[in-house]
Design a protein around this motif. Structure first.
Motif, PDB file in Angstrom:
ATOM      1  N   PHE A   6     -45.653 -56.213  -2.165  1.00 58.98           N
ATOM      2  CA  PHE A   6     -45.514 -55.920  -3.596  1.00 58.98           C
ATOM      3  C   PHE A   6     -44.062 -55.813  -4.017  1.00 58.98           C
ATOM      4  N   ALA A   7     -43.843 -56.119  -5.302  1.00 58.19           N
ATOM      5  CA  ALA A   7     -42.505 -56.054  -5.872  1.00 58.19           C
ATOM      6  C   ALA A   7     -42.468 -54.894  -6.848  1.00 58.19           C
ATOM      7  N   THR A   8     -41.316 -54.269  -6.965  1.00 57.39           N
ATOM      8  CA  THR A   8     -41.176 -53.188  -7.928  1.00 57.39           C
ATOM      9  C   THR A   8     -40.122 -53.568  -8.947  1.00 57.39           C
ATOM     10  N   ALA A   9     -40.364 -53.220 -10.190  1.00 58.34           N
ATOM     11  CA  ALA A   9     -39.374 -53.498 -11.223  1.00 58.34           C
ATOM     12  C   ALA A   9     -39.360 -52.352 -12.208  1.00 58.34           C
ATOM     13  N   GLY A  10     -38.196 -52.101 -12.752  1.00 61.50           N
ATOM     14  CA  GLY A  10     -38.074 -51.060 -13.761  1.00 61.50           C
ATOM     15  C   GLY A  10     -36.665 -51.118 -14.292  1.00 61.50           C
ATOM     16  N   SER A  11     -36.440 -50.526 -15.434  1.00 55.55           N
ATOM     17  CA  SER A  11     -35.080 -50.469 -15.951  1.00 55.55           C
ATOM     18  C   SER A  11     -34.333 -49.391 -15.168  1.00 55.55           C
ATOM     19  N   VAL A  12     -33.010 -49.412 -15.295  1.00 51.87           N
ATOM     20  CA  VAL A  12     -32.213 -48.410 -14.590  1.00 51.87           C
ATOM     21  C   VAL A  12     -32.679 -47.011 -14.988  1.00 51.87           C
ATOM     22  N   ASP A  13     -32.835 -46.159 -14.002  1.00 50.35           N
ATOM     23  CA  ASP A  13     -33.191 -44.758 -14.208  1.00 50.35           C
ATOM     24  C   ASP A  13     -34.647 -44.498 -14.578  1.00 50.35           C
ATOM     25  N   ASP A  14     -35.477 -45.523 -14.502  1.00 49.25           N
ATOM     26  CA  ASP A  14     -36.899 -45.275 -14.748  1.00 49.25           C
ATOM     27  C   ASP A  14     -37.556 -44.565 -13.570  1.00 49.25           C
ATOM     28  N   GLY A  15     -36.857 -44.577 -12.417  1.00 45.07           N
ATOM     29  CA  GLY A  15     -37.385 -43.829 -11.281  1.00 45.07           C
ATOM     30  C   GLY A  15     -37.914 -44.691 -10.156  1.00 45.07           C
ATOM     31  N   LYS A  16     -37.470 -45.941 -10.131  1.00 43.68           N
ATOM     32  CA  LYS A  16     -37.952 -46.871  -9.115  1.00 43.68           C
ATOM     33  C   LYS A  16     -37.567 -46.421  -7.699  1.00 43.68           C
ATOM     34  N   SER A  17     -36.292 -46.076  -7.522  1.00 44.75           N
ATOM     35  CA  SER A  17     -35.850 -45.656  -6.189  1.00 44.75           C
ATOM     36  C   SER A  17     -36.565 -44.383  -5.774  1.00 44.75           C
ATOM     37  N   THR A  18     -36.753 -43.484  -6.724  1.00 40.62           N
ATOM     38  CA  THR A  18     -37.441 -42.234  -6.405  1.00 40.62           C
ATOM     39  C   THR A  18     -38.878 -42.521  -5.976  1.00 40.62           C
ATOM     40  N   LEU A  19     -39.530 -43.430  -6.667  1.00 40.62           N
ATOM     41  CA  LEU A  19     -40.914 -43.775  -6.328  1.00 40.62           C
ATOM     42  C   LEU A  19     -40.994 -44.393  -4.931  1.00 40.62           C
ATOM     43  N   ILE A  20     -40.111 -45.340  -4.658  1.00 38.18           N
ATOM     44  CA  ILE A  20     -40.147 -45.974  -3.337  1.00 38.18           C
ATOM     45  C   ILE A  20     -39.832 -44.941  -2.261  1.00 38.18           C
TER      46      ILE A  20
END
Ligand SMILES: Nc1nc2c(ncn2[C@@H]2O[C@H](COP(=O)(O)OP(=O)(O)O)[C@@H](O)[C@H]2O)c(=O)[nH]1
Lengths: 420, 304
Positions: A6-20
């Motif tokens: 799966f791929a993850t996408a989000g704008s900066v600071d939406d919390g992508k790194s935190t989620l991963i």
């Protein structure tokens, strides 16, 4: 146990790194020494909590700038599945990375900050997901803790996004309200959102059905490599001639009648070989070696299909192309190398029909070129026939890359339209 | 009619992908070689190569960059395995590079030949005019590796430029290079440590004995257990003791630590790894600990 990419996408600071970081952490894919390094860095930077996003920031340049700049791959597993995450950054200028990450993804997660709602970037991410035909999409509405876990807010976002998604080719769309920071609905269902009746994100990732996303209908076997042992000492294999490759579509069985392209000659499969012995059937993504009843001149770049179900042999292609370089632009008359399945040829851009605004889906028919991260519809003429399908029918026989002949860089990715 | 379920297991998917990558290289490059160290990842890679070209022999030579500080058991294994396969083994020696003045040996207690390997490797690639070099690195090993491509381009200085990598889409790999440049190819990119062990178990692949628990004289340095050996410089303040240990990675004796373990079979190793909370590099490789960006720096210079 199978694999979900799966791929993850989000704008900066939406919390992508935190989620991963949380998925890796909760599935115990993070080790003590990695966590210690992150805790140390968090302390050095004066952050009061352990910043899980540091786990996924790979390269020095990124650490210095504090942003993710390239596709990075992460791994974790639960007892049900192994997961490969293509972590793609959400900046405006990095469409290229998202396209790359999405090309092999079974599923995409798009993050939205519940406070900000559907942004221009969210629309772009959704569009790219549909353009690359990622079969499953999850819209994760994050930071629900900052909107008091409000059902109303979640529904607003769901409606707005659904309206936009209905204009796209999104196969399977799921909405999940989460808090990546607190873990709500990430691994287990949250008590803070009793109104949400769906499953947690991880549960969804573990259970979404992907086996039938592959094309199991149209037999496509791009010949990759000819195996001829010719070991004089080993008489058993002296006359062995097998055609190795990775199945790109359909199910092949010994005895099946097949057609060889470009010759158009038909024969039957006499054996499907592997190092571990012959097999009774082969389907994507298996790598096997085929032998045939008749002696046909077959080489790398050729295609095996069924007589009554063949790909298009095309020298004129219509495709959506994503341009991935700033060293040159794509313009009509551009000459490039094209690689499609195992066949490489030269391509001439005959026409650029329009450039697509990935935020509004507006088609700019006045456009005369594509620059880095731009997407447009083009006509190509190729020096020898390629055996193609619509990208929407088969990602492996419908996708191609373009290579700049001066620098050898990969400069474009294409998805074939109207092959039939 | 009951629809058959075409689910493919994770090891089968990874194996099929790795075989595809190997065949792509054999088809598109003139002079590939496979880095074979006798370590578990390169052993798995070698098995994949056997499978990819069967019943033909592996169509490229093997190469080992020998620091002269390797474990005897591993060197013995390397030679035996290459001979069994009838493969051509090229040994590029760091000692030769030192003797020829290409590199200068580090001195002191912490002297290691780890960094020197890069020069030996690049010299050998140039000497043999290799245009593709298979390595057994995995993306889960280390942060800098997470972004490395399967086909990783190296310029004529052997350098990796992480900010200027070729995008990689679908299963299409760009094999185009100019003379003097080469591609490092990582067929096991998507494997984790556990996948490698699961595969070793499933395939019944032999590995060097030092991966299994054995009694060894060791001493402690920076929380790592280093072996008693001529090439390892030990201080008076670093007393030797006997311990039951095994290795999770095999590198140089000077910088590869053992872990205390009683795991004597592949099954027991898998159980242990499933329960361990320390990454294999963090636990056992002093070379990665020097700084947070240590691996990235070495990779830029052309390290494995
Ligand atoms: N309150 C709250 N903050 C969050 C949540 N997820 C992420 N954050 C914070 O939002 C900021 C940006 O998150 P990060 O993961 O770095 O975003 P990225 O740029 O998308 O990778 C950080 O300060 C996180 O702690 C959440 O669910 N709730």
């Amino acid at each position: 146990m199978d694999i979900l990419r799966f791929a993850t996408a989000g704008s900066v600071d939406d919390g992508k790194s935190t989620l991963i970081g949380r998925l890796l952490f909760d599935s115990k894919a993070i080790f003590e020494d990695q966590l210690e390094a992150v805790e140390r860095t968090s302390r050095d930077r004066g952050t009061e909590y352990t910043d899980l996003s540091l786990l996924t920031d790979g390269l020095r340049a990124e650490r210095e700038q504090g942003i993710t700049i390239d596709v990075a791959y992460r791994y974790f597993a639960t007892p049900r599945r192994k997961f490969i995450i293509a972590d793609t950054p959400g900046h405006i200028q990095y469409t290229r990375n998202m396209v790359t990450g999405a090309s092999t993804a079974d599923l995409a997660i798009i993050l939205i900050d519940a406070r900000k709602g559907v942004l221009e970037q969210s629309r772009r991410h959704a569009f790219l997901t549909s353009l690359l035909r990622v079969p499953h999409l999850v819209l994760a509405v994050n930071k629900m803790d900052l909107v008091d876990y409000s059902e109303e807010r979640f529904e607003e976002i769901r409606e707005e996004f659904s309206a936009f998604a209905s204009k796209l080719n999104v196969g399977d769309l799921t909405f999940i309200p989460i808090s990546a920071l607190n873990g709500d609905n990430v691994v287990s269902r949250s008590e803070n959102m009793p109104w949400y009746l769906g499953t947690s994100l991880l549960h969804h990732l573990e259970n979404v059905h992907i086996a039938s996303d592959r094309n199991l209908t149209d037999v496509r076997f791009p010949v990759q490599y000819v195996i001829r042992p010719q070991r004089a000492t080993d008489h058993a294999f002296h006359d062995y001639r097998g055609y190795a490759g990775q199945v790109a579509g359909g199910v092949l069985k010994p005895g099946d009648e097949v057609v060889h392209l470009p010759s158009g000659l038909t024969t039957r499969i006499s054996s499907i070989d592997t190092y571990d012995g012959p097999v009774e059937e082969a389907f994507a993504p298996m790598s096997v070696t085929l032998r045939f009843e008749d002696d046909i001149d077959i080489s790398r770049g050729d295609m095996i299909a069924r007589p009554n179900n063949q790909p298009q042999a095309a020298q004129e292609l219509e495709a959506m192309v994503c341009w991935m370089t700033d060293i040159r632009k794509l313009t009509p008359r551009s000459k490039l190398t094209i690689k499609h399945t195992t066949r490489t040829a030269r391509a001439l851009v005959r026409d650029l029909h329009y450039r697509l605004d990935v935020n509004t889906l507006h088609r700019d028919e006045e456009a005369t070129s594509l620059s880095l991260n731009e997407i447009g519809r083009v006509s190509l003429r190729v020096t020898q026939p390629l055996f193609v399908d619509d990208y929407s029918r088969n990602r492996l026989t419908g996708g191609f890359i373009l290579i700049d002949e001066a620098t050898n860089s990969t400069v474009g990715a294409g998805m074939i339209l109207d092959a039939s | 009619m009951l629809q058959r379920d075409y689910t493919t297991s994770q090891l089968d998917v990874l194996e099929a992908e790795a075989i595809h990558i190997m065949r792509e290289v054999a088809a598109e490059f003139e002079r590939p070689c496979l880095l074979f160290s006798g370590g578990k990842d390169s052993i798995v890679m070698l098995r994949i190569a056997e499978k990819a070209f069967w019943p033909a022999p592996i169509p490229f030579p093997l190469m080992h960059v020998d620091t002269g500080h390797n474990f005897d058991e591993v060197i013995e294994f390397r030679d035996r395995r290459s001979a069994e396969l009838g493969a051509r083994l090229i040994v590029a020696s760091v000692q030769d590079s030192i003797d020829q003045g290409r590199v200068v040996e580090e001195t002191g207690r912490r002297a290691s030949r780890n960094r020197l390997q890069t020069t030996t490797l690049l010299d050998a690639i140039e000497e043999h005019a290799f245009d593709a070099v298979f390595g057994g690195a995995r993306r889960d090993e280390e942060k800098a590796r997470a972004k490395e491509r399967v086909f990783s381009f190296r310029d004529e200085f052997g350098q990796w430029d992480p900010k200027n990598q070729r995008p990689e889409l679908w299963n299409l790999y760009n094999a185009r290079i100019r003379k003097g440049e080469h591609i490092r190819v990582f067929p096991l990119s998507n494997w984790t440590e556990l996948d490698v062990w699961d595969y070793i178990r499933r395939e019944g692949i032999e590995i060097p004995s030092i991966y299994f628990a054995h009694t060894r004289k060791v001493f402690e340095r920076d929380g790592m257990l280093l072996p008693d050996a001529d090439v390892v410089q030990r201080g008076d303040d670093e007393p030797l003791f006997e311990a039951v240990v095994r290795y999770r990675t095999v590198g140089d004796m000077t910088c590869t630590g053992a872990v205390q373990s009683t795991a004597a079979t592949v099954e027991e190793i898998i159980e242990e790894i499933a329960a361990t909370r320390i990454t294999e590099r963090g636990a056992t490789r002093a070379d990665d600990r020097s700084s947070e960006a240590a691996m990235e720096d070495r990779k830029r210079e052309g390290y494995f």
